[in-house]
Design a protein around this motif. Sequence first.
Motif, PDB file in Angstrom:
ATOM      1  N   MET A 148       2.398  -9.711   0.887  1.00 29.44           N
ATOM      2  CA  MET A 148       2.133  -8.295   1.007  1.00 29.44           C
ATOM      3  C   MET A 148       0.812  -8.102   1.750  1.00 29.44           C
ATOM      4  N   LYS A 149       0.702  -6.951   2.374  1.00 28.78           N
ATOM      5  CA  LYS A 149      -0.499  -6.614   3.135  1.00 28.78           C
ATOM      6  C   LYS A 149      -0.965  -5.216   2.744  1.00 28.78           C
ATOM      7  N   LYS A 150      -2.265  -5.020   2.868  1.00 26.56           N
ATOM      8  CA  LYS A 150      -2.847  -3.690   2.715  1.00 26.56           C
ATOM      9  C   LYS A 150      -3.358  -3.273   4.076  1.00 26.56           C
ATOM     10  N   ILE A 151      -2.935  -2.096   4.504  1.00 22.93           N
ATOM     11  CA  ILE A 151      -3.411  -1.549   5.767  1.00 22.93           C
ATOM     12  C   ILE A 151      -4.325  -0.379   5.447  1.00 22.93           C
ATOM     13  N   GLU A 152      -5.523  -0.420   6.008  1.00 26.79           N
ATOM     14  CA  GLU A 152      -6.456   0.700   5.925  1.00 26.79           C
ATOM     15  C   GLU A 152      -6.661   1.207   7.340  1.00 26.79           C
ATOM     16  N   ALA A 153      -6.527   2.497   7.508  1.00 31.65           N
ATOM     17  CA  ALA A 153      -6.751   3.106   8.822  1.00 31.65           C
ATOM     18  C   ALA A 153      -7.725   4.266   8.648  1.00 31.65           C
ATOM     19  N   VAL A 154      -8.735   4.287   9.492  1.00 34.62           N
ATOM     20  CA  VAL A 154      -9.689   5.393   9.516  1.00 34.62           C
ATOM     21  C   VAL A 154      -9.387   6.187  10.780  1.00 34.62           C
ATOM     22  N   ILE A 155      -9.021   7.453  10.600  1.00 34.74           N
ATOM     23  CA  ILE A 155      -8.492   8.259  11.705  1.00 34.74           C
ATOM     24  C   ILE A 155      -9.147   9.637  11.740  1.00 34.74           C
ATOM     25  N   ARG A 156      -8.843  10.377  12.793  1.00 35.29           N
ATOM     26  CA  ARG A 156      -9.256  11.778  12.893  1.00 35.29           C
ATOM     27  C   ARG A 156      -8.436  12.591  11.882  1.00 35.29           C
ATOM     28  N   PRO A 157      -9.071  13.525  11.162  1.00 32.64           N
ATOM     29  CA  PRO A 157      -8.324  14.336  10.189  1.00 32.64           C
ATOM     30  C   PRO A 157      -7.144  15.095  10.800  1.00 32.64           C
ATOM     31  N   ALA A 158      -7.263  15.518  12.031  1.00 25.29           N
ATOM     32  CA  ALA A 158      -6.194  16.294  12.677  1.00 25.29           C
ATOM     33  C   ALA A 158      -4.920  15.489  12.881  1.00 25.29           C
ATOM     34  N   ASN A 165      10.611   5.412   5.662  1.00 24.33           N
ATOM     35  CA  ASN A 165      10.654   5.237   4.207  1.00 24.33           C
ATOM     36  C   ASN A 165       9.409   4.559   3.647  1.00 24.33           C
ATOM     37  N   ILE A 166       8.267   4.871   4.218  1.00 24.27           N
ATOM     38  CA  ILE A 166       6.997   4.378   3.694  1.00 24.27           C
ATOM     39  C   ILE A 166       6.323   5.576   3.045  1.00 24.27           C
ATOM     40  N   HIS A 167       6.325   5.572   1.689  1.00 25.25           N
ATOM     41  CA  HIS A 167       5.877   6.746   0.959  1.00 25.25           C
ATOM     42  C   HIS A 167       4.612   6.498   0.145  1.00 25.25           C
ATOM     43  N   GLY A 168       4.358   5.279  -0.247  1.00 22.59           N
ATOM     44  CA  GLY A 168       3.221   4.985  -1.120  1.00 22.59           C
ATOM     45  C   GLY A 168       1.931   4.861  -0.337  1.00 22.59           C
ATOM     46  N   ILE A 169       1.249   5.979  -0.137  1.00 22.39           N
ATOM     47  CA  ILE A 169      -0.003   5.939   0.614  1.00 22.39           C
ATOM     48  C   ILE A 169      -1.092   6.651  -0.184  1.00 22.39           C
ATOM     49  N   THR A 170      -2.316   6.232   0.048  1.00 21.85           N
ATOM     50  CA  THR A 170      -3.483   6.868  -0.548  1.00 21.85           C
ATOM     51  C   THR A 170      -4.333   7.425   0.578  1.00 21.85           C
ATOM     52  N   ILE A 171      -4.762   8.663   0.424  1.00 23.46           N
ATOM     53  CA  ILE A 171      -5.551   9.339   1.449  1.00 23.46           C
ATOM     54  C   ILE A 171      -6.921   9.678   0.863  1.00 23.46           C
ATOM     55  N   GLU A 223      -4.635   4.359   3.107  1.00 21.61           N
ATOM     56  CA  GLU A 223      -4.438   3.027   2.546  1.00 21.61           C
ATOM     57  C   GLU A 223      -2.967   2.877   2.172  1.00 21.61           C
ATOM     58  N   ILE A 224      -2.362   1.772   2.619  1.00 18.89           N
ATOM     59  CA  ILE A 224      -0.940   1.517   2.380  1.00 18.89           C
ATOM     60  C   ILE A 224      -0.774   0.045   2.034  1.00 18.89           C
ATOM     61  N   VAL A 225      -0.056  -0.256   0.960  1.00 18.76           N
ATOM     62  CA  VAL A 225       0.314  -1.636   0.639  1.00 18.76           C
ATOM     63  C   VAL A 225       1.801  -1.769   0.928  1.00 18.76           C
ATOM     64  N   ILE A 226       2.142  -2.751   1.776  1.00 14.40           N
ATOM     65  CA  ILE A 226       3.522  -2.897   2.244  1.00 14.40           C
ATOM     66  C   ILE A 226       3.929  -4.367   2.275  1.00 14.40           C
ATOM     67  N   GLY A 234       5.055  -2.597 -15.686  1.00 11.75           N
ATOM     68  CA  GLY A 234       4.657  -4.001 -15.704  1.00 11.75           C
ATOM     69  C   GLY A 234       5.276  -4.812 -14.573  1.00 11.75           C
ATOM     70  N   GLU A 235       6.055  -4.164 -13.679  1.00 10.25           N
ATOM     71  CA  GLU A 235       6.628  -4.863 -12.542  1.00 10.25           C
ATOM     72  C   GLU A 235       5.519  -5.480 -11.703  1.00 10.25           C
ATOM     73  N   LYS A 236       5.849  -6.624 -11.092  1.00  4.77           N
ATOM     74  CA  LYS A 236       4.863  -7.314 -10.265  1.00  4.77           C
ATOM     75  C   LYS A 236       5.412  -7.588  -8.876  1.00  4.77           C
ATOM     76  N   GLY A 237       4.489  -7.846  -7.953  1.00  3.88           N
ATOM     77  CA  GLY A 237       4.860  -8.240  -6.596  1.00  3.88           C
ATOM     78  C   GLY A 237       5.473  -7.093  -5.809  1.00  3.88           C
ATOM     79  N   GLU A 238       6.396  -7.454  -4.902  1.00  3.69           N
ATOM     80  CA  GLU A 238       7.003  -6.450  -4.025  1.00  3.69           C
ATOM     81  C   GLU A 238       7.791  -5.403  -4.796  1.00  3.69           C
ATOM     82  N   ASN A 239       8.284  -5.730  -5.982  1.00  3.24           N
ATOM     83  CA  ASN A 239       8.995  -4.740  -6.797  1.00  3.24           C
ATOM     84  C   ASN A 239       8.068  -3.627  -7.262  1.00  3.24           C
ATOM     85  N   ALA A 240       6.787  -3.911  -7.343  1.00  2.84           N
ATOM     86  CA  ALA A 240       5.815  -2.916  -7.813  1.00  2.84           C
ATOM     87  C   ALA A 240       5.350  -1.999  -6.674  1.00  2.84           C
ATOM     88  N   VAL A 241       5.601  -2.405  -5.449  1.00  2.00           N
ATOM     89  CA  VAL A 241       5.181  -1.581  -4.326  1.00  2.00           C
ATOM     90  C   VAL A 241       6.159  -0.449  -4.185  1.00  2.00           C
TER      91      VAL A 241
END
Length: 112
Positions: free
Chosen positions: A1-11, A24-30, A62-65, A105-112
Amino acid sequence: MKKIEAVIRPAKLEEIKDELNKYNIHGITISQVMGCGMQKGRKEYYRGTEVTLNLLAKVKIEIVIQDSQVEDVIKIISKEAKTGEVGDGKIFVYNVEEVIRIRTGEKGENAV
């Protein structure tokens, strides 16, 4: 698994979110963040005095995929965030050792 962090313009946030949803990538933190890089801020005048604002408003995504999704997510963010001007942002990719879903309590890719 990887975590992607992107710093972008708010617009650019909504365009990136819309495009990620299509894949279908829904789990993101802003987060709303402040920062500077090569852009080095801007000058404004406050009550007749010049003030240099070197920290600019940015958004951090922030996205874990799964490893197989990394290139697609990088392409999406790069395409949607690019204006061609200084200050478009950066993308960082990290290894993630473990993910645990607190509720089940799921772990790994099932928890993403």
